[in-house]
Design an enzyme around this catalytic site. Structure first.
Site, PDB file in Angstrom:
ATOM      1  N   ASP A 150       0.620  -1.057   0.133  1.00  0.00           N
ATOM      2  CA  ASP A 150       0.066  -0.028  -0.003  1.00  0.00           C
ATOM      3  C   ASP A 150       0.929   1.177   0.056  1.00  0.00           C
ATOM      4  O   ASP A 150       1.553   1.482   0.878  1.00  0.00           O
ATOM      5  CB  ASP A 150      -0.891  -0.039   1.423  1.00  0.00           C
ATOM      6  CG  ASP A 150      -1.937   0.955   1.194  1.00  0.00           C
ATOM      7  OD1 ASP A 150      -1.734   1.931   0.271  1.00  0.00           O
ATOM      8  OD2 ASP A 150      -2.760   1.018   2.148  1.00  0.00           O
TER       9      ASP A 150
ATOM     10  N   HIS B  82      -0.065   4.457  -0.278  1.00  0.00           N
ATOM     11  CA  HIS B  82      -0.871   5.491   0.452  1.00  0.00           C
ATOM     12  C   HIS B  82      -0.782   6.840  -0.409  1.00  0.00           C
ATOM     13  O   HIS B  82      -0.631   8.087   0.011  1.00  0.00           O
ATOM     14  CB  HIS B  82      -0.174   5.982   1.639  1.00  0.00           C
ATOM     15  CG  HIS B  82      -0.680   5.013   2.940  1.00  0.00           C
ATOM     16  ND1 HIS B  82      -1.602   5.187   3.790  1.00  0.00           N
ATOM     17  CD2 HIS B  82      -0.129   3.624   3.048  1.00  0.00           C
ATOM     18  CE1 HIS B  82      -1.622   3.959   4.537  1.00  0.00           C
ATOM     19  NE2 HIS B  82      -0.841   3.255   4.146  1.00  0.00           N
TER      20      HIS B  82
ATOM     21  N   GLU C 210      -1.502  -1.063  -4.075  1.00  0.00           N
ATOM     22  CA  GLU C 210      -2.379  -0.171  -3.741  1.00  0.00           C
ATOM     23  C   GLU C 210      -1.969   1.302  -3.549  1.00  0.00           C
ATOM     24  O   GLU C 210      -1.051   1.605  -3.098  1.00  0.00           O
ATOM     25  CB  GLU C 210      -2.785  -0.813  -2.457  1.00  0.00           C
ATOM     26  CG  GLU C 210      -3.899   0.174  -1.686  1.00  0.00           C
ATOM     27  CD  GLU C 210      -4.469  -0.440  -0.376  1.00  0.00           C
ATOM     28  OE1 GLU C 210      -4.394  -1.780  -0.211  1.00  0.00           O
ATOM     29  OE2 GLU C 210      -4.871   0.279   0.486  1.00  0.00           O
TER      30      GLU C 210
ATOM     31  N   GLU D 199     -10.641   2.205  -1.559  1.00  0.00           N
ATOM     32  CA  GLU D 199     -11.088   3.101  -0.277  1.00  0.00           C
ATOM     33  C   GLU D 199     -11.430   4.266  -0.081  1.00  0.00           C
ATOM     34  O   GLU D 199     -12.093   4.862   0.635  1.00  0.00           O
ATOM     35  CB  GLU D 199     -10.038   2.920   0.891  1.00  0.00           C
ATOM     36  CG  GLU D 199      -8.571   3.687   0.471  1.00  0.00           C
ATOM     37  CD  GLU D 199      -7.761   3.332   1.847  1.00  0.00           C
ATOM     38  OE1 GLU D 199      -6.740   2.637   1.355  1.00  0.00           O
ATOM     39  OE2 GLU D 199      -7.421   3.998   2.924  1.00  0.00           O
TER      40      GLU D 199
ATOM     41  N   HIS E 112     -11.696  -3.028   1.512  1.00  0.00           N
ATOM     42  CA  HIS E 112     -10.871  -2.391   2.260  1.00  0.00           C
ATOM     43  C   HIS E 112     -11.511  -2.674   4.034  1.00  0.00           C
ATOM     44  O   HIS E 112     -12.836  -2.631   4.071  1.00  0.00           O
ATOM     45  CB  HIS E 112     -11.038  -1.072   2.069  1.00  0.00           C
ATOM     46  CG  HIS E 112     -10.078  -0.134   3.185  1.00  0.00           C
ATOM     47  ND1 HIS E 112     -10.657   0.830   3.972  1.00  0.00           N
ATOM     48  CD2 HIS E 112      -8.899   0.113   3.313  1.00  0.00           C
ATOM     49  CE1 HIS E 112      -9.752   1.394   4.550  1.00  0.00           C
ATOM     50  NE2 HIS E 112      -8.574   0.974   4.040  1.00  0.00           N
TER      51      HIS E 112
HETATM   52 MG    MG Z   1      -4.827   1.492   1.930  1.00  0.00          MG
END
Ligand code: MG
Length: 384
Positions: free
Chosen positions: A211, A213, A237, A263, A312
């Site tokens: 991930d 971010h 991600e 998400e 998520h």
């Molecule tokens: Mg995430």
């Protein structure tokens, strides 16, 4: 059947270790803080917003929105905007009620964000009620379970050093878990080193996910994506700012590693362009932001594009986790559901009987509704 009560309950639980690990230096004096290089606001507490919907017959349905900060906003939306249109209605009219709620502020541009979080909490509570009214578990009402138990991945590995992250992952390997997601985004080179050390320690059998971010540019993401492909990573991600669908599409075309996104999105309308533009290979809606009804619809829409679902699940406490499990059971194209061990433990303390996650799988509650009951006395104590 008639709804007579809709109560929203915001909650904050203080813990030593915040979501995503120990608090950064200097944080914790205030409830909210930043965790650079991430730009989002985090809380030193575990925060959430529950909703309790009651019928004239005395049945109760519980819902929960993902509300990691400012759960009072969700509370206000539920109490001021949603409750008045739900009261007096039949909880079995779930799809109709979703549209009624969605339409209230749609033309004013509130078709995402906190508004949808609040709608999602009510949607989940309505599903719980429908299950209780009809005496069926929610997954059954959704058309049945495509699997006996729900495969999951251990999320985050919230430890400061690569060595400690490997150690933590190995503890879960011992317990039978095979899939892990690294909370990354610390620079392309450092991310590659971190995930590389996990691959080396866990071997080719492990499913590794990363991930980012939303910290990278398209060029950086391409560079990272190629390295992740070589390391056999299961998905990359949130590599780029979430508004930039086109760059995700170009990235997805350039690299072999699957691109995961979702998400930040909350409805079928928001996911539609991601599918149309082939910008994501895996969709990650959160039941606490999209509700059960929309996640099912998003899943079916994704299936038509041969895209998988990895819902998520972050700081949802109990109700949200149960709702995610039922939804994941009823989605044909499920890849993996997220699992946050520290959150799961806190969530179970709010439930009368705990949810079970063991050896890499969630168990599906088999009783009517969501199959979990909030310990309301404990909830009220914590709320005080
Ligand atoms: Mg995430």
């Amino acid at each position: 059947m008639q709804i007579i009560g809709v109560e929203a309950i915001p909650l904050r639980i203080k813990r030593e270790e915040a979501y995503l690990g120990v608090l950064p230096k200097g944080a914790g004096q205030e409830a909210y803080f930043l965790r650079p290089p991430y730009r989002a606001l985090y809380s030193a507490y575990f925060e959430t917003a529950f909703v309790k919907i009651t019928t004239a017959e005395g049945l109760v349905g519980w819902g929960e929105a993902l509300a990691p900060v400012a759960p009072e906003v969700v509370q206000q939306i539920i109490e001021q905007l949603l409750a008045p249109v739900l009261i007096g209605r039949d909880p079995l009219d779930g799809n109709v009620l979703w549209n009624v709620m969605y339409d209230l502020m749609r033309e004013r541009g509130y078709y995402g964000g906190f508004m949808l979080d609040a709608i999602s909490a009510c949607d989940v509570a309505l599903w719980d009620l429908r299950g209780k009214i009809l005496g069926q578990p929610v997954y059954q009402l959704l058309g049945g379970a495509f699997r006996e138990k729900i495969p999951c991945y251990v999320s985050g590995l919230p430890r400061p050093t690569a060595h400690e992250r490997v150690e933590l992952a190995l503890e879960f390997v011992e317990k039978g878990y095979k899939a892990f997601k690294l909370a990354a985004g610390h620079g392309v080179r450092e991310d590659i080193t971190s995930i590389g050390s996990l691959r080396e320690a866990l071997g080719d059998e492990a499913t590794l996910l990363l991930d980012a971010h939303w910290v990278y540019t398209l060029d950086e993401s391409v560079q990272l994506g190629h390295a992740l492909s070589d390391l056999g990573v299961g998905f990359l991600e949130a590599p780029i700012n979430p508004e930039d669908i086109e760059s995700h599409a170009r990235l997805a075309q350039a690299v072999a590693v699957p691109i995961a996104h979702g998400e930040t999105e909350r409805s079928r309308y928001q996911f539609r362009p991601w599918l149309m533009q082939k910008a994501a290979d895996i969709l990650q809606p959160d039941v606490g932001r999209a509700g059960i009804s929309e996640v099912i619809k998003i899943g079916l829409m994704a299936e038509a594009f041969n895209v998988k679902m990895a819902p998520h699940l972050s700081v949802g406490l109990g109700i949200c986790i149960a709702a995610s499990i039922h939804t994941a059971a009823a989605i044909p194209n499920l890849y993996l559901l997220e699992y946050q061990p520290p959150v799961f433990e806190i969530a179970n303390q709010l439930l009368e009987s705990p949810l079970v996650c063991a050896s890499g799988f969630y168990e599906i509650p088999r009783v009517a509704g969501l199959g979990v009951a909030l310990d309301e006395r404990r909830l009220r104590e914590l709320q005080a």
